[in-house]
Motif scaffolding. Structure first.
Motif, PDB file in Angstrom:
ATOM      1  N   ALA A  35       0.881  -1.180   0.000  1.00 12.17           N
ATOM      2  CA  ALA A  35       0.000   0.000   0.000  1.00 12.17           C
ATOM      3  C   ALA A  35       0.911   1.221   0.000  1.00 12.17           C
ATOM      4  N   LYS A  37       0.677   3.665   2.258  1.00 11.52           N
ATOM      5  CA  LYS A  37       0.901   4.187   3.619  1.00 11.52           C
ATOM      6  C   LYS A  37       0.210   3.287   4.650  1.00 11.52           C
ATOM      7  N   TYR A  55       4.836  -4.004   1.973  1.00 11.82           N
ATOM      8  CA  TYR A  55       5.585  -2.961   1.256  1.00 11.82           C
ATOM      9  C   TYR A  55       4.827  -1.645   1.423  1.00 11.82           C
ATOM     10  N   LYS A  57       4.995   2.601   0.370  1.00 11.48           N
ATOM     11  CA  LYS A  57       5.676   3.701  -0.321  1.00 11.48           C
ATOM     12  C   LYS A  57       6.253   4.661   0.729  1.00 11.48           C
ATOM     13  N   ALA A  88      -2.338  -4.319  -8.258  1.00  7.44           N
ATOM     14  CA  ALA A  88      -3.529  -3.464  -8.209  1.00  7.44           C
ATOM     15  C   ALA A  88      -3.163  -2.099  -7.652  1.00  7.44           C
ATOM     16  N   GLY A  91      -1.991   3.847 -10.903  1.00  7.32           N
ATOM     17  CA  GLY A  91      -1.130   4.772 -11.628  1.00  7.32           C
ATOM     18  C   GLY A  91       0.289   4.288 -11.885  1.00  7.32           C
ATOM     19  N   GLU A 114      -1.301   1.377 -16.381  1.00  8.77           N
ATOM     20  CA  GLU A 114      -0.276   2.392 -16.664  1.00  8.77           C
ATOM     21  C   GLU A 114       1.084   1.728 -16.877  1.00  8.77           C
ATOM     22  N   MET A 186     -14.805   2.634  -8.483  1.00  2.11           N
ATOM     23  CA  MET A 186     -13.365   2.454  -8.708  1.00  2.11           C
ATOM     24  C   MET A 186     -12.589   3.547  -7.989  1.00  2.11           C
ATOM     25  N   GLY A 187     -11.258   3.423  -8.004  1.00  2.00           N
ATOM     26  CA  GLY A 187     -10.394   4.455  -7.444  1.00  2.00           C
ATOM     27  C   GLY A 187     -10.553   5.767  -8.213  1.00  2.00           C
TER      28      GLY A 187
HETATM   29  N1  LIG Z   1     -11.047  -0.084  -9.717  1.00  2.00           N
HETATM   30  C1  LIG Z   1     -11.382  -0.816 -10.760  1.00  2.00           C
HETATM   31  O1  LIG Z   1     -12.510  -1.314 -10.849  1.00  2.00           O
HETATM   32  C2  LIG Z   1     -10.386  -1.057 -11.863  1.00  2.00           C
HETATM   33  C3  LIG Z   1     -10.792  -1.755 -13.004  1.00  2.00           C
HETATM   34  C4  LIG Z   1      -9.847  -2.032 -13.985  1.00  2.00           C
HETATM   35  C5  LIG Z   1      -8.544  -1.603 -13.849  1.00  2.00           C
HETATM   36  N2  LIG Z   1      -8.179  -0.896 -12.738  1.00  2.00           N
HETATM   37  C6  LIG Z   1      -6.781  -0.458 -12.608  1.00  2.00           C
HETATM   38  O2  LIG Z   1      -6.253  -1.019 -11.401  1.00  2.00           O
HETATM   39  C7  LIG Z   1      -5.308  -0.123 -10.814  1.00  2.00           C
HETATM   40  C8  LIG Z   1      -5.774   0.165  -9.383  1.00  2.00           C
HETATM   41  O3  LIG Z   1      -7.004   0.877  -9.452  1.00  2.00           O
HETATM   42  P1  LIG Z   1      -7.928   1.068  -8.174  1.00  2.00           P
HETATM   43  O4  LIG Z   1      -9.167   1.703  -8.683  1.00  2.00           O
HETATM   44  O5  LIG Z   1      -8.016  -0.203  -7.406  1.00  2.00           O
HETATM   45  O6  LIG Z   1      -7.063   2.154  -7.357  1.00  2.00           O
HETATM   46  P2  LIG Z   1      -7.278   2.681  -5.869  1.00  2.00           P
HETATM   47  O7  LIG Z   1      -8.599   2.275  -5.350  1.00  2.00           O
HETATM   48  O8  LIG Z   1      -6.910   4.107  -5.888  1.00  2.00           O
HETATM   49  O9  LIG Z   1      -6.170   1.851  -5.045  1.00  2.00           O
HETATM   50  C9  LIG Z   1      -4.806   2.020  -5.259  1.00  2.00           C
HETATM   51  C10 LIG Z   1      -4.015   1.092  -4.372  1.00  2.00           C
HETATM   52  O10 LIG Z   1      -2.630   1.272  -4.680  1.00  2.00           O
HETATM   53  C11 LIG Z   1      -1.920   1.560  -3.467  1.00  2.00           C
HETATM   54  N3  LIG Z   1      -0.724   2.319  -3.807  1.00  2.00           N
HETATM   55  C12 LIG Z   1      -0.634   3.528  -4.379  1.00  2.00           C
HETATM   56  N4  LIG Z   1       0.657   3.862  -4.579  1.00  2.00           N
HETATM   57  C13 LIG Z   1       1.385   2.814  -4.136  1.00  2.00           C
HETATM   58  C14 LIG Z   1       2.782   2.527  -4.070  1.00  2.00           C
HETATM   59  N5  LIG Z   1       3.696   3.394  -4.527  1.00  2.00           N
HETATM   60  N6  LIG Z   1       3.184   1.356  -3.565  1.00  2.00           N
HETATM   61  C15 LIG Z   1       2.284   0.469  -3.103  1.00  2.00           C
HETATM   62  N7  LIG Z   1       0.956   0.653  -3.138  1.00  2.00           N
HETATM   63  C16 LIG Z   1       0.516   1.819  -3.643  1.00  2.00           C
HETATM   64  C17 LIG Z   1      -2.939   2.302  -2.605  1.00  2.00           C
HETATM   65  O11 LIG Z   1      -2.535   2.305  -1.230  1.00  2.00           O
HETATM   66  P3  LIG Z   1      -3.177   3.388  -0.193  1.00  2.00           P
HETATM   67  O12 LIG Z   1      -4.587   2.963   0.045  1.00  2.00           O
HETATM   68  O13 LIG Z   1      -2.305   3.254   1.019  1.00  2.00           O
HETATM   69  O14 LIG Z   1      -3.060   4.731  -0.846  1.00  2.00           O
HETATM   70  C18 LIG Z   1      -4.157   1.406  -2.871  1.00  2.00           C
HETATM   71  O15 LIG Z   1      -4.043   0.213  -2.155  1.00  2.00           O
HETATM   72  C19 LIG Z   1      -5.271   1.108 -11.726  1.00  2.00           C
HETATM   73  O16 LIG Z   1      -4.201   1.009 -12.615  1.00  2.00           O
HETATM   74  C20 LIG Z   1      -6.595   1.049 -12.482  1.00  2.00           C
HETATM   75  O17 LIG Z   1      -6.529   1.653 -13.749  1.00  2.00           O
HETATM   76  C21 LIG Z   1      -9.070  -0.612 -11.743  1.00  2.00           C
END
Ligand SMILES: NC(=O)c1ccc[n+]([C@@H]2O[C@H](COP(=O)([O-])OP(=O)(O)OC[C@H]3O[C@@H](n4cnc5c(N)ncnc54)[C@H](OP(=O)(O)O)[C@@H]3O)[C@@H](O)[C@H]2O)c1
Length: 366
Positions: A35, A37, A55, A57, A88, A91, A114, A186-187
């Motif tokens: 994650a 943080k 792990y 950041k 997952a 960015g 990405e 989604m995020g």
């Molecule tokens: N959401 C969907 O339904 C969906 C569908 C298809 C594709 N995607 C793709 O999947 C990916 C994740 O999307 P999401 O919507 O799940 O995002 P999200 O809800 O914003 O979650 C992001 C996750 O990444 C973690 N994170 C961010 N920076 C990090 C780092 N440097 N090291 C380790 N962990 C880190 C965050 O931790 P914290 O919580 O601590 O910030 C959180 O656990 C994206 O590329 C998106 O395009 C998502």
């Protein structure tokens, strides 16, 4: 028991991955979570799944687990005896995870598009081993398991929250409105990308690298119901479609058990309650970023990287209220016009390109 690393464990896709793990407790052991943080959500995940390694950041000690950080931490995780990595992370922060995992030749399921877009040109064939988690790419991947003579791939798009909104109204779009996706929860970053249709542009580039299809044989169709996620057209002109409920747990379940298919207690698709399935052409006058992204993909080289970095910085600025919704387009287009980097030959080249675009736009993505 399969050993798992869930990277981005507190996010939308990460939480849904852990939900599948919870349903198959005797099949998976979560050894690593990542994650950005320490948060109450992360502590709950650690308490429930008891990973050996975490792990972060932004590292902080956590009782009972080994905390890793930085590129060294990513290399260490990638070297572990893990059966299945799930990327997952949101960015461009997902890049070094994808890079080091693929370098070790381990099994990677990625939702992080990405990293595929930015590393596709550099790592090329290594992406053939990747199991896609994005619903559209999972659909195509599943359809391609049985069919080899495929003329065309179709990725579907819900059209986002502004499918039926006039472009004249885009100047007054707020982050709150843009984050309200009609079909998916989604995020933040992917939600804004869905509102501009940049998400679909990134997905076209992702499909090009994952499936090795030329851009001319990848098409986008707007399908507001989001029930069909991908289609393939065969050489006899027939089309096969992949349908599932609008829920990321279906592609996650498939990826975690691939190549097997398992019974699940997830909701069954009820065709009669869906009623109708519509298909519309994408309007690239109204959503120019779809076309801009595909053009950047076609140009290849460093253009997909510039596109991805500029988009991520622009989305962050929009969410912070620093720029308007329409400014997102301007920042991306001006970045693509400004830079003409040589083709990256190493991960260091990719990281330098990212830095230069960050400096130009005054933002940070990793
Ligand atoms: N959401 C969907 O339904 C969906 C569908 C298809 C594709 N995607 C793709 O999947 C990916 C994740 O999307 P999401 O919507 O799940 O995002 P999200 O809800 O914003 O979650 C992001 C996750 O990444 C973690 N994170 C961010 N920076 C990090 C780092 N440097 N090291 C380790 N962990 C880190 C965050 O931790 P914290 O919580 O601590 O910030 C959180 O656990 C994206 O590329 C998106 O395009 C998502």
């Amino acid at each position: 028991m399969k050993k798992l690393a869930v990277l981005g464990a507190t996010g939308s896709v990460g939480s849904q991955t852990l939900d599948i793990v919870r349903r198959f407790k005797d099949k998976f052991d979560v050894e690593v979570v990542a994650a950005s943080k320490v948060s109450p959500k992360l502590l709950k995940v650690i308490d429930e799944f008891k990973p050996k390694y975490v792990y972060l950041k932004n590292p902080e000690p956590i009782e009972g687990v080994e905390v890793l950080s930085g590129e060294e931490g990513i290399k260490f995780i990638s070297s572990l005896d893990i059966d299945h990595f799930v990327n997952a992370v949101s960015g461009i922060d997902g890049i070094l995870f994808t890079y080091h995992i693929l370098e070790t030749g381990k099994k990677l399921a990625t939702a992080n598009k990405e990293s595929v877009v930015c590393l596709g040109g550099l790592l090329k064939d290594k992406f053939k081993k990747v199991i896609p988690l994005d619903s559209e790419h999972s659909a195509i991947f599943q359809l391609l398991q049985k069919e080899k003579d495929v003329d065309k791939i179709y990725l579907t798009s819900s059209g986002g929250p502004f499918l039926y909104t006039d472009r004249d109204e885009f100047s007054s779009v707020t982050p709150e409105k843009a984050l309200k996706h009609p079909k998916w929860s989604m995020g933040q970053k992917i939600s804004i990308d869905s509102a501009t249709l940049m998400n679909k542009g990134l997905e076209v580039i992702e499909a090009h690298y994952l499936f090795g299809f030329p851009y001319e044989r990848i098409d986008v169709v707007i399908h507001p119901q989001s029930i069909i996620h991908g289609l393939i057209q065969l050489k006899d002109s027939t089309i096969l479609a992949h349908l599932s409920p609008t829920d990321m747990r279906y592609p996650i379940l498939y990826a975690l058990f691939y190549p097997e298919r398992v019974e699940s207690n997830l909701k069954k698709l009820d065709l009669l309650s869906i009623g109708k399935l519509e298909f519309l052409p994408p309007d690239t006058e109204k959503f120019p970023l779809l076309k801009v992204a595909i053009e950047a993909g076609k140009k290849g080289g460093a253009y997909p990287i510039v596109l991805t970095v500029a988009d991520e910085i622009a989305v962050r600025k929009f969410l912070l209220g620093e720029i308007s919704f329409l400014d997102i387009e301007d920042l991306i287009i001006s970045s693509l016009e400004k830079f003409n980097f040589p083709e990256p030959k190493s991960i260091n080249d990719v990281l330098s390109i990212i830095k230069e675009v960050e400096n130009y736009l005054g933002g940070k993505v990793c």
